[in-house]
Design a protein around this motif. Structure first.
Motif, PDB file in Angstrom:
ATOM      1  N   GLY A 210       0.837  -1.191   0.000  1.00 24.05           N
ATOM      2  CA  GLY A 210       0.000   0.000   0.000  1.00 24.05           C
ATOM      3  C   GLY A 210       0.875   1.245   0.000  1.00 24.05           C
ATOM      4  O   GLY A 210       1.856   1.319   0.740  1.00 24.05           O
ATOM      5  N   ALA A 244      -1.106  -0.822  -4.201  1.00 21.69           N
ATOM      6  CA  ALA A 244      -2.449  -0.259  -4.055  1.00 21.69           C
ATOM      7  C   ALA A 244      -2.352   1.148  -3.497  1.00 21.69           C
ATOM      8  O   ALA A 244      -1.426   1.478  -2.743  1.00 21.69           O
ATOM      9  N   THR A 245      -3.327   1.987  -3.847  1.00 19.57           N
ATOM     10  CA  THR A 245      -3.335   3.366  -3.383  1.00 19.57           C
ATOM     11  C   THR A 245      -4.747   3.924  -3.483  1.00 19.57           C
ATOM     12  O   THR A 245      -5.691   3.206  -3.835  1.00 19.57           O
ATOM     13  N   LEU A 274     -12.014   2.958   0.906  1.00 19.68           N
ATOM     14  CA  LEU A 274     -10.968   2.770   1.902  1.00 19.68           C
ATOM     15  C   LEU A 274     -11.519   2.916   3.313  1.00 19.68           C
ATOM     16  O   LEU A 274     -11.153   2.150   4.215  1.00 19.68           O
ATOM     17  N   CYS A 297      -2.129   4.072   2.921  1.00 16.86           N
ATOM     18  CA  CYS A 297      -1.272   2.908   2.662  1.00 16.86           C
ATOM     19  C   CYS A 297      -1.801   1.637   3.318  1.00 16.86           C
ATOM     20  O   CYS A 297      -1.874   0.580   2.663  1.00 16.86           O
ATOM     21  N   GLU A 298      -2.183   1.711   4.603  1.00 17.66           N
ATOM     22  CA  GLU A 298      -2.650   0.504   5.281  1.00 17.66           C
ATOM     23  C   GLU A 298      -4.005   0.048   4.755  1.00 17.66           C
ATOM     24  O   GLU A 298      -4.220  -1.143   4.501  1.00 17.66           O
ATOM     25  N   SER A 300      -5.475   0.693   1.833  1.00 17.89           N
ATOM     26  CA  SER A 300      -5.445   0.205   0.453  1.00 17.89           C
ATOM     27  C   SER A 300      -4.778  -1.168   0.369  1.00 17.89           C
ATOM     28  O   SER A 300      -5.216  -2.036  -0.390  1.00 17.89           O
ATOM     29  N   ALA A 301      -3.728  -1.392   1.164  1.00 20.42           N
ATOM     30  CA  ALA A 301      -3.066  -2.693   1.170  1.00 20.42           C
ATOM     31  C   ALA A 301      -4.017  -3.775   1.670  1.00 20.42           C
ATOM     32  O   ALA A 301      -4.129  -4.858   1.077  1.00 20.42           O
TER      33      ALA A 301
END
Length: 337
Positions: A210, A244-245, A274, A297-298, A300-301
């Motif tokens: 992410g 991912a983003t 998200l 980041c978290e 999306s991951a």
């Protein structure tokens, strides 16, 4: 070998007829090589290696195959499967990448189709001993240090126990002499993270990276951030299969180039998608104000992986990165015979 790209080379009319039959059964492309064909064997072989062809089948003498591939060989970790089968269809011989590349399996398939004898010469196959590299391939794992395969195979051939640590359960009954153990003293380590460096590492390709970043962030900055993440956490870069983003960053040139250089697709999600992800994440009011979600980041991951966070938010130079893991399913399948 189902689903693999196979390139066939034939040198005679009889060989071409056999190659066409194999193409129909296995899929692939056939190239006629020889006088009047206008195609160089050396160029054909080099092109197949350079374009990432997964398997080459020479319908002709083993010596022809050996001389053709010799200048192209790198290592068992990256070389494609290479098989030679004589034009009469009597013998099929795996030349390189028998286990990791799947040449042994392809040889057996060719033998089944044309009634040839599969001439398998790898010691573990001949003695029906556990082949760790074959098991790795069947489980979808990358062997990051192929030089260590020999140590494990030697234990198998000596009928000594092989201790395997796996971050995930392995279903079924282990092969004879293979034990699932803890990390201490293991000979094989199945994980996305590095151990102490002693064991052979098998890395499932299940990690999702992410990424959050400022507008205009360069590829070089993202590469530096990723290298730092891997260094700090022990993550094997080979474990990552997807980035991912948030959709606001989906067209960032630096991010797109960074992902493309590593062969990763980039998944992008809206702020509402998200925010709907369940779990505990490192929240930032500033990020919420700018993007509409409290963490990029978290979240999306986790959303792209459909699994748990492996390492949370790492931030620096306007870049945030986190890693989540897709669900993993491992079993003890390692041979067709």
């Amino acid at each position: 070998m189902s689903g693999r790209e196979i390139a066939f080379a034939a040198f005679t009319d009889r060989g071409a007829a056999l190659a066409e039959r194999l193409c129909r059964e296995l899929g692939g492309t056939l190239t006629r090589i020889g006088a009047g064909q206008g195609i160089s064997l050396g160029n054909w072989t080099r092109d197949a290696f350079q374009t990432g062809c997964q398997a080459l089948v020479f319908v002709g003498a083993v010596g022809i195959a050996v001389r053709a591939i010799a200048p192209c060989l790198q290592s068992k970790a990256v070389d494609p499967a290479v098989v030679a089968v004589d034009e009469a269809g009597r013998y099929a011989v795996p030349v390189v990448s028998g286990h990791l590349g799947g040449a042994n399996d392809l040889t057996r398939e060719i033998a089944r189709i044309c009634g040839a004898e599969a001439v398998i010469t790898t010691a573990t196959d001949l003695r029906h001993a556990f082949a760790v590299d074959e098991w790795a391939r069947r489980q979808g794992c990358v062997v990051t240090e192929p030089g260590k395969i020999k140590e494990v195979s030697s234990r198998a051939l000596r009928r000594e126990s092989i201790r395997i640590f796996s971050r995930w359960p392995v279903s079924g009954t282990p092969p004879e002499g293979v034990l699932l153990t803890g990390e201490e003293g293991c000979h094989v380590r199945v994980d996305v993270g590095r151990g102490d460096g002693r064991a052979l590492s098998l890395v499932p390709r299940v990690a999702v990276l992410g990424v959050g970043c400022r507008r205009g962030t360069s590829q070089e900055s993202l590469e530096a951030a990723f290298s730092s993440l891997c260094r700090e956490t022990g993550l094997w870069p080979e474990a990552v299969v997807l980035a991912a983003t948030i959709d606001l960053k989906a067209a960032e040139p630096g991010l797109l180039t960074f992902c493309a250089s590593r062969g990763w697709p980039l998944a992008a999600y809206s702020a509402s998608q998200l925010m709907a992800v369940e779990g505990t994440f490192t929240a930032s009011e500033f990020v919420r104000h700018v993007t509409g979600t409290d963490n990029v980041c978290e979240r999306s991951a986790a959303l792209a992986a459909g699994g748990a966070i492996w390492t949370g938010k790492h931030a620096g130079d306007g870049i945030t990165m986190a890693v989540a893991l897709r669900p993993v399913s491992l079993d003890w399948r390692w041979t067709n015979v």
